[in-house]
Design an enzyme around this catalytic site. Structure first.
Site, PDB file in Angstrom:
ATOM      1  CG  ASN A   6      -1.831   1.153   1.315  1.00  0.00           C
ATOM      2  OD1 ASN A   6      -1.417   2.278   1.064  1.00  0.00           O
ATOM      3  ND2 ASN A   6      -3.076   0.923   1.658  1.00  0.00           N
ATOM      4  CG  HIS A   9       0.908   6.461   4.599  1.00  0.00           C
ATOM      5  ND1 HIS A   9      -0.056   7.434   4.832  1.00  0.00           N
ATOM      6  CD2 HIS A   9       0.437   5.325   5.151  1.00  0.00           C
ATOM      7  CE1 HIS A   9      -1.052   6.899   5.524  1.00  0.00           C
ATOM      8  NE2 HIS A   9      -0.784   5.625   5.722  1.00  0.00           N
ATOM      9  CG  HIS A  42      -8.261   4.136   1.062  1.00  0.00           C
ATOM     10  ND1 HIS A  42      -8.450   4.017   2.411  1.00  0.00           N
ATOM     11  CD2 HIS A  42      -9.478   4.506   0.556  1.00  0.00           C
ATOM     12  CE1 HIS A  42      -9.702   4.296   2.715  1.00  0.00           C
ATOM     13  NE2 HIS A  42     -10.340   4.604   1.607  1.00  0.00           N
ATOM     14  NE  ARG A  44      -9.295   8.460   4.193  1.00  0.00           N
ATOM     15  CZ  ARG A  44      -9.496   7.577   5.173  1.00  0.00           C
ATOM     16  NH1 ARG A  44      -8.698   6.533   5.311  1.00  0.00           N
ATOM     17  NH2 ARG A  44     -10.473   7.742   6.035  1.00  0.00           N
ATOM     18  NE  ARG A  48      -7.608  11.500   5.187  1.00  0.00           N
ATOM     19  CZ  ARG A  48      -8.085  10.931   6.296  1.00  0.00           C
ATOM     20  NH1 ARG A  48      -7.290  10.177   7.033  1.00  0.00           N
ATOM     21  NH2 ARG A  48      -9.314  11.121   6.694  1.00  0.00           N
ATOM     22  CD  GLU A  69      -6.930  -0.298   1.086  1.00  0.00           C
ATOM     23  OE1 GLU A  69      -6.963   0.811   1.650  1.00  0.00           O
ATOM     24  OE2 GLU A  69      -6.171  -1.203   1.428  1.00  0.00           O
ATOM     25  CB  THR A 100      -9.567   1.890   7.207  1.00  0.00           C
ATOM     26  OG1 THR A 100      -9.097   2.558   6.044  1.00  0.00           O
ATOM     27  CG2 THR A 100     -10.958   1.371   6.973  1.00  0.00           C
ATOM     28  CD  GLU A 150      -7.176  -6.110   3.180  1.00  0.00           C
ATOM     29  OE1 GLU A 150      -7.316  -6.021   1.936  1.00  0.00           O
ATOM     30  OE2 GLU A 150      -6.446  -5.359   3.840  1.00  0.00           O
ATOM     31  CG  HIS A 193      -5.431  -1.411   9.651  1.00  0.00           C
ATOM     32  ND1 HIS A 193      -5.879  -0.437   8.790  1.00  0.00           N
ATOM     33  CD2 HIS A 193      -5.119  -0.778  10.790  1.00  0.00           C
ATOM     34  CE1 HIS A 193      -5.881   0.718   9.394  1.00  0.00           C
ATOM     35  NE2 HIS A 193      -5.410   0.547  10.611  1.00  0.00           N
TER      36      HIS A 193
HETATM   37  N1  PXP Z   1      -5.887  -2.937   4.197  1.00  0.00           N
HETATM   38  C1  PXP Z   1      -6.849  -1.990   4.231  1.00  0.00           C
HETATM   39  C2  PXP Z   1      -8.220  -2.351   3.768  1.00  0.00           C
HETATM   40  C3  PXP Z   1      -6.565  -0.680   4.660  1.00  0.00           C
HETATM   41  O1  PXP Z   1      -7.543   0.251   4.687  1.00  0.00           O
HETATM   42  C4  PXP Z   1      -5.238  -0.366   5.038  1.00  0.00           C
HETATM   43  C5  PXP Z   1      -4.914   1.035   5.441  1.00  0.00           C
HETATM   44  O2  PXP Z   1      -5.059   1.878   4.360  1.00  0.00           O
HETATM   45  C6  PXP Z   1      -4.269  -1.369   4.953  1.00  0.00           C
HETATM   46  C7  PXP Z   1      -4.620  -2.657   4.560  1.00  0.00           C
HETATM   47  C8  PXP Z   1      -2.832  -1.112   5.280  1.00  0.00           C
HETATM   48  O3  PXP Z   1      -2.688  -0.752   6.605  1.00  0.00           O
HETATM   49  P1  PXP Z   1      -1.276  -0.247   7.119  1.00  0.00           P
HETATM   50  O4  PXP Z   1      -0.982   1.035   6.409  1.00  0.00           O
HETATM   51  O5  PXP Z   1      -1.474  -0.080   8.570  1.00  0.00           O
HETATM   52  O6  PXP Z   1      -0.278  -1.316   6.765  1.00  0.00           O
END
Ligand code: PXP
Length: 247
Positions: A6, A9, A42, A44, A48, A69, A100, A150, A193
């Site tokens: 992901n 960031h 994601h 959003r 953001r 996402e 999330t 998930e 997550h």
């Molecule tokens: N899976 C989903 C559905 C999420 O919303 C997120 C956060 O955006 C993640 C995985 C990844 O989480 P993390 O950034 O804490 O690894």
């Protein structure tokens, strides 16, 4: 077990300055070259971090599956249908949250989700629902026709970070049982997550999980292991181009 990276960031850092660096597309390329099995972003509602243009660019250029996402917001749904990513993962979204915070309430929104999924499945997009690792949620996910669930690993990760062994072990068992339940119902299982370099070893041992989606920990680590090289490069540039005392 596959790894979906992901890269939200990377975009968070870019948005902090409003410029073009660092570029999520470049991050997606680097992740792919390093062995990522998929790229997750994601989009959003408040935009953001990831922007519409990022999704389009990654979809166009990256040759590994793109997992988008998204919430149930009609504007986002229309955009996603247009992009037609390889996979979507439906997540709940609150504007005021930092990330999330919980799973999707599939039981409450069953009809809405069932209808929303149909055109995606018609386009061959794999549909996943980000849910709590609970039997009732898995049953509802099956009823609406999801291909994957998930599991939200946030409660496990939180307990692990707090060094609460009794709680994280309980959460791990909850994830085990839920993975088993989904497998019996012939639904694919992903998880994510809050997973990081210290807690992931416990989650990879859970049978039936196909893919982990990890973001924050990987981007954080990238900053720390890349910082020394970045400082050295800047130092070298300054030394190379600075006026010498004789100039
Ligand atoms: N899976 C989903 C559905 C999420 O919303 C997120 C956060 O955006 C993640 C995985 C990844 O989480 P993390 O950034 O804490 O690894």
């Amino acid at each position: 077990m596959k790894l979906g990276v992901n890269i939200d960031h990377v975009a968070t850092l870019r948005q902090a300055r409003g410029g073009s660096e660092p570029d999520p597309l470049q991050a997606a390329v680097a992740a792919r070259k390093a062995g990522a099995d998929g790229i997750t972003v994601h989009l959003r509602e408040d935009r953001r971090h990831i922007q519409d243009a990022d999704v389009l660019a990654i979809k166009k250029k990256i040759k590994i599956p793109l997992n988008l996402e998204m919430s149930l917001n009609p504007g986002i749904v229309a955009f996603a249908l247009n992009v037609s990513p390889d996979k979507i993962c439906l997540v709940p979204e609150k504007r005021e949250e930092r990330t999330t915070e919980g799973g999707l309430d599939v039981i409450r929104d069953k009809e809405r989700i069932r209808q929303m999924i149909v055109p995606f499945k018609g386009k061959g997009v794999s549909v996943s629902l980000f849910i709590e690792p609970e039997a009732a949620c898995i049953e509802a996910a099956q009823e609406v026709g999801a291909d994957f669930v998930e599991f939200h690993t946030g409660a496990f990760a939180h307990a692990f970070a707090a060094d609460d062994a009794a709680l994280w072990k309980k959460e791990l068992i909850r994830l085990h049982n839920a993975a088993q339940e989904a497998h019996q119902r012939k639904i694919g299982v992903n998880a994510g997550h809050g997973l990081n370099y210290t807690n992931v070893e416990h989650v990879v041992k859970i049978p039936h999980i196909e893919e982990l989606n990890i973001g924050h920990a990987i981007i954080s680590r990238a900053v720390m292991i890349g910082l020394s090289k970045a400082v050295k490069e800047m130092k070298q540039l300054i030394e190379k181009h600075a006026l010498t005392e004789t100039q």
